[in-house]
Design an enzyme around this catalytic site. Structure first.
Site, PDB file in Angstrom:
ATOM      1  CE1 TYR B 100      -4.053  -1.525  -0.333  1.00 12.73           C
ATOM      2  CE2 TYR B 100      -3.595  -2.671   1.717  1.00 12.73           C
ATOM      3  CZ  TYR B 100      -4.373  -2.497   0.587  1.00 12.73           C
ATOM      4  OH  TYR B 100      -5.467  -3.283   0.381  1.00 12.73           O
ATOM      5  CD  GLU B 196       1.624 -30.585   7.387  1.00 11.96           C
ATOM      6  OE1 GLU B 196       2.007 -31.766   7.474  1.00 11.96           O
ATOM      7  OE2 GLU B 196       1.015 -30.143   6.404  1.00 11.96           O
ATOM      8  CG  ASP B 248      -1.013 -34.134   7.237  1.00 11.09           C
ATOM      9  OD1 ASP B 248      -1.179 -34.497   8.413  1.00 11.09           O
ATOM     10  OD2 ASP B 248      -1.726 -33.278   6.663  1.00 11.09           O
TER      11      ASP B 248
END
Lengths: 686, 367
Positions: B100, B196, B248
């Protein structure tokens, strides 16, 4: 059964003075209620049908299906007649069309009105007094049906059908004023049609004073609906003016405005010659009829004198091949022998029909028409060499007007609002418009059934740098002009709305469109190249400012900003090809390469057929517009940068003007030495 | 590390150097050009001795007077300007705020300097790499998207933060965890467990797993952000804690582990201070479903992207160890992937009560 009845009923009753069967039915009714009708009775009901009665019932066949279309058809028939008459007489047409609301008492807004008075005035040759009633109040009466010659009207139905439609819907007669010359008196007629007999009824016939020295004025009062936009009277007149730039057209709208379409092409199209039918173009029945009607005494004489392109030798050859005597009387040839002859003719090699019977609009005139009526930045026009379908010669012409005028392009961008995330320039989703003509008459209905429209769809416009979705028209802003000129334009219906899809016609249209597209592609690529160079330079110029400011802040405001800016700008110019870019931007005076018969409008002025363009602007500027005078061409000063005023005049007085029909295809020889080609002259801008 | 002002000046000097490049090039009528190291697989190499992904020497030129690069060049200068402003004001900011700050419409045009944040983020990374300055040094922070709980005490802005006394929510890991911002005052844990997923971290935290096994529980909610990776590295380095990674069983899990261990391709230049070459992969391994008797129906079929990614991983130098090749191959042959959450199929507390204890007991992990 029928015999029994026929004997039961005495014959005289069948031929009783009352021809209608209604009185007869009740007579029989008491005897047997559900009785069948006898052959005699049926025979008694058979009556001749007058053409006029037929068309009263089937007016949709002639384009009077609904009030809006009917209004247009009436205007169209009257204007077509006026233009045909003027051109045949060799007069540059000057036509005024006036539409007025007819109201009983209270004033009605044109969009609400249901009755209109149409007045069409021309400066043509006028009509001999004796013919007036039949021309305007007898169907199938006219000069155009029996000859093979290109004209707007073909059958002699149009204006009388319009008159009949008026009579049917308002009960008012057709009013005609006609004067054949300054020395002759002007005649005023009021005629109606006797629909049973198809004969004119003259209500009024007197000599009057008329301010016009020569010409015809037709006034019709009809039921109609006036609505602007697609397929309106306004659109039709505008399109007429595009394809007929040699016509000065004044249009007084029902709202009381006067629109003038100036004459921008000051040469009459060459008068088309009349030809005899070509043997390939006739049907078997037609051949039989011609065999009966001919004045020739021998078959070979008949063949060589009643057809075009059949020499006496060829006629003999045909007779030999058909195993008939060349000397036999044509009248005696009947049955299978005639059929053999017909087949032999179709299988004999015969030269294509002569093409001087058609008069194309011509590339220059199409350009003039498009340039006058349509605001664009690129115009081009192509006239194809003549071709033949079913023994009828024809010429296809195509034209293009593309883009927006440079002065319009910059306008909508003015409100410079910063764009937020996810905001983009809105895409232009406008599609091209196709304007179609047959023998110079605009076709407004049934676009998708027309061979021209199909050809436009089948052209791969993407090859020429124009967007096109599958099976759709190419992206705009673009106007595609297609004209078919022929002694006999094959319409798909009697109301003459769409051109039938013959392979030969389709092929010619496609070729013409491709040539237009090729030129457009050339123009677009050239413009794109210039624009990208411009953008390149522009990008650097824009970013230099940003980079210099940021560097200055990084250096704590101690930078010599102007110096850095100047240094960077110098590098930018040298990196973007300097002079080369100027050239691509068209700042060095190189004209359009390989773009014959084209006009390009840039912010700096006009390129291409400059003489033509400036002439048009001069013509347009001379016209004082009123009302919706917003025709932009008028705003352009006539003394825009152009050169060689003398050359301009020469262009328009050339005896072998652009309308010469047998002119070779110009594509291969863009540099005709006898023409003042625009690119040989400097553009006068450095 | 003490002279904070001196260090920022160094970064600021580097930023000003960019302006000097432009000025010098303009003086000699040359096209101003920045050399920016390439952040792609083609420019990284695996150093087996250090166990790190290192960035190569390949650089790409970004020049001003090239239509394709002009805008990027201009954006680079603008971002450099914004970063130097941060240095001068001694403020930290986010990537989005930089976007911005540098966004405006270029004068006399409709063009914005940046259209989306996707344009400014890579420019910041470019500057990090080419100036060899860390993001923290540039005063740009990422989101706080990591949590920690366990027997460790931090000093944060003078506050004492005891992560053993923060309930089950733990402490939110700040994005900048350099010693001058975050001090590790005391640490009595035996190891670090980096999980995780936030869900599994919550399970372990709720079950007070860290108390029973005396460890620090860390999560990065997916691909761990720099703060989490850097904190794990500091605990590993400064307090000699071994780091175990629990992810995972899918190609993305493997890659998260490899990023923690060797560093990422995109930010290879930061491996030096982020990577933990000795980190161990505890699970979920492709061998676990069988070993822990997970039913086949809790597996998920590998999709095409998974398979392609797995094959890609097998080609990475740092996955060349036979054990790893076998691990990935086993997943590909089974055609299934498993989430950590699938362990709940056996019992809600299976992870805390059975799976991890057994793993740690058997020292069943991959290096």
């Amino acid at each position: 059964m029928s015999k029994k009845h026929s004997s039961a009923v005495p014959a005289p009753s069948a031929s009783s003075p009352k021809p209608t069967s209604e009185p007869a039915a009740p007579q029989k009714a008491p005897a047997k209620p559900a009785q069948q009708v006898t052959a005699v009775e049926m025979g008694a009901r058979q009556r001749e049908i007058s053409v006029s009665e037929f068309f009263t019932k089937n007016r949709h066949l002639l384009g009077f299906d609904n009030p809006r279309k009917a209004l247009l058809t009436c205007v169209k028939e009257a204007v077509d007649n006026a233009l045909d008459a003027c051109e045949e007489a060799g007069i540059l047409p000057d036509v005024t069309v006036a539409l007025e609301v007819v109201s009983n008492g209270e004033p009605v807004a044109p969009s609400q009105a249901s009755k209109f008075r149409i007045t069409v005035t021309d400066n043509g040759p006028g009509i001999v007094r004796q013919h007036i009633p039949r021309i305007f109040a007898k169907l199938l009466y006219g000069s155009k049906f029996h000859r093979m010659r290109m004209s707007r009207g073909q059958q002699g139905i149009g204006i009388s059908a319009a008159g009949m439609y008026g009579q049917l819907t308002t009960g008012k007669p057709v009013k005609i004023i006609s004067r054949t010359g300054p020395k002759a008196a002007a005649h005023f007629f009021e005629v109606q049609i006797d629909t049973k007999k198809n004969e004119p009824l003259v209500h009024e016939n007197k000599q009057i004073e008329w301010r016009q020295p020569q010409g015809t004025q037709v006034t019709l009062e009809v039921e109609g609906k006036y609505q602007k936009g697609r397929a309106s009277v306004d659109e039709w007149l505008e399109q007429t003016s595009i394809a007929n730039p040699h016509v000065r057209l004044v249009y007084r709208t029902p709202e009381g405005e006067t629109k003038e379409y100036p004459r921008t092409y000051h040469e009459l199209p060459p008068s088309p010659r009349e030809i005899k039918p070509h043997p390939y173009g006739i049907e078997f029945g037609m051949l039989l009829k011609m065999l009966q009607d001919t004045k020739s005494h021998s078959l070979s004489g008949f063949l060589s004198s009643d057809f075009c392109r059949v020499s006496p030798q060829l006629a003999d050859e045909i007779c030999r091949a058909a195993k008939v005597s060349p000397n036999m009387k044509p009248r005696d040839l009947k049955g299978p022998a005639a059929e053999v002859l017909y087949r032999t003719i179709q299988n004999t090699k015969i030269m294509a029909p002569p093409t001087n019977c058609i008069s194309p609009i011509g590339e220059k005139a199409i350009l003039a028409g498009l340039y006058k009526q349509i605001k664009g930045e690129f115009y081009t026009a192509v006239s194809r060499p003549p071709a033949v379908y079913r023994g009828n010669p024809f010429i296809i012409e195509a034209g293009l007007a593309y883009g927006n005028r440079p002065e319009d392009q910059t306008k909508p961008q003015q409100p410079a609002q910063p764009k937020a995330e996810g905001e983009h320039e809105e895409e232009d989703s406008e599609l091209a418009r196709v304007i179609r003509y047959a023998n110079r008459v605009p076709l407004l209905y049934q676009q998708s059934a027309c061979a021209t429209f199909k050809a436009v769809l089948n052209t791969t416009w993407k090859n020429y740098g124009v967007t096109q979705s599958r099976g759709a028209l190419p992206g705009g802003p673009m106007v595609i002009f297609v004209h078919m000129a022929s002694v006999w334009v094959p319409f798909t219906s009697e109301s003459k709305e769409a051109i039938a899809d013959y392979d030969e016609i389709q092929k010619e249209i496609t070729l013409a469109l491709r040539e237009c597209g090729r030129r457009l592609g050339l123009f677009l690529r050239r413009r794109e190249r210039a624009a990208s160079e411009f953008r390149r330079r522009n990008i650097f110029e824009l970013y230099i400012e940003e980079v210099v400011d940021a560097c200055d802040r990084l250096k704590g405001g101690t930078l010599q900003k102007e110096k850095l800016k100047a240094q960077l700008q110098k590098i930018a110019t040298s990196r973007t090809g300097g002079l080369k870019t100027d050239e691509a931007l068209g700042k060095t005076g190189a004209g359009p390469e390989g773009l014959p018969h084209s006009i390009i409008v840039t912010a700096e002025g006009v390129e291409g057929e400059v003489e033509l363009a400036s002439r048009i602007e001069a013509d347009a500027a001379a016209v004082s517009f009123s009302g919706e005078a917003g025709r932009p061409v008028a705003e352009k000063p006539a003394d825009k940068p152009s050169r060689g005023k003398a050359g301009q005049m020469a262009l328009f007085n050339k005896p072998d003007g652009p309308n010469r029909p047998d002119r070779p295809n110009r594509r291969n020889r863009p540099n005709r030495p006898d023409k003042p080609t625009p690119r040989s002259a400097p553009r006068g801008k450095k | 590390m003490t002279t904070k002002t001196k260090k920022t000046t160094a970064v600021e000097k580097k930023l000003i150097g960019l302006a000097d490049i432009v000025i010098a090039a303009a003086d000699r009528a040359k096209d101003p050009t920045f050399a920016i190291p390439i952040r792609a697989l083609s420019n990284v190499s695996f150093n087996p001795r250090k166990g790190l992904i290192e960035m190569g020497q390949k650089k790409q030129a970004r020049s001003f007077f090239n239509v394709g690069m002009a805008k990027k060049f201009m954006q680079t200068v603008l971002v450099a300007d914004a970063l130097s402003e941060l240095q001068r004001a001694d403020l930290t900011t986010s990537l989005r705020e930089i976007y911005y700050r540098t966004k405006h419409t270029i004068k006399d045009s409709h063009e914005n300097t940046f259209d989306t944040q996707d344009e400014s983020d890579p420019v910041i990374e470019d500057l990090e790499v080419s100036l060899a300055a860390l993001r923290e040094e540039l005063h740009v922070r990422a989101e706080n998207s990591g949590s920690i709980v366990g027997p460790v005490v931090f000093g944060d802005d003078g506050d004492r933060v005891d992560c053993a006394k923060l309930g089950k929510g733990g402490y939110s890991v700040p994005s900048i965890v350099e010693p001058e911002y975050l001090e590790i005052r005391r640490c009595t844990a035996d190891f670090v467990l980096l999980v995780e997923k936030g869900t599994q971290w919550n399970r372990l935290s709720e079950d007070k797993f860290w108390r029973r096994y005396n460890c620090v529980l860390l999560t990065g909610n997916g691909q761990p952000p720099r703060g989490v990776r850097r904190l794990a590295r500091r605990l590993h380095e400064e307090h000699r804690l071994p780091v175990y990674v629990l992810v995972d069983n899918d190609p993305w899990g493997y890659y998260i582990y490899s990023v923690i261990k060797q560093g990422s391709i995109n930010l290879a230049f930061e491996s030096q201070r982020m990577a933990i070459p000795k980190a161990k992969f505890v699970g979920l391994s492709s061998a676990d479903p069988e070993r822990y008797e997970l039913p086949r129906n809790v597996g998920i079929k590998l999709n095409e992207k998974d398979i392609a990614r797995a094959k890609e991983l097998m080609n990475y130098q740092w996955f060349q160890k036979p054990a790893w090749q076998a691990e990935i191959k086993r997943m590909l042959t089974s055609g299934l992937k498993y989430e950590l959450d699938a362990l709940a199929n056996k019992d809600f507390q299976y992870l805390t009560k059975k799976y991890l204890p057994r793993k740690l007991k058997e020292k069943d992990w991959l290096d």
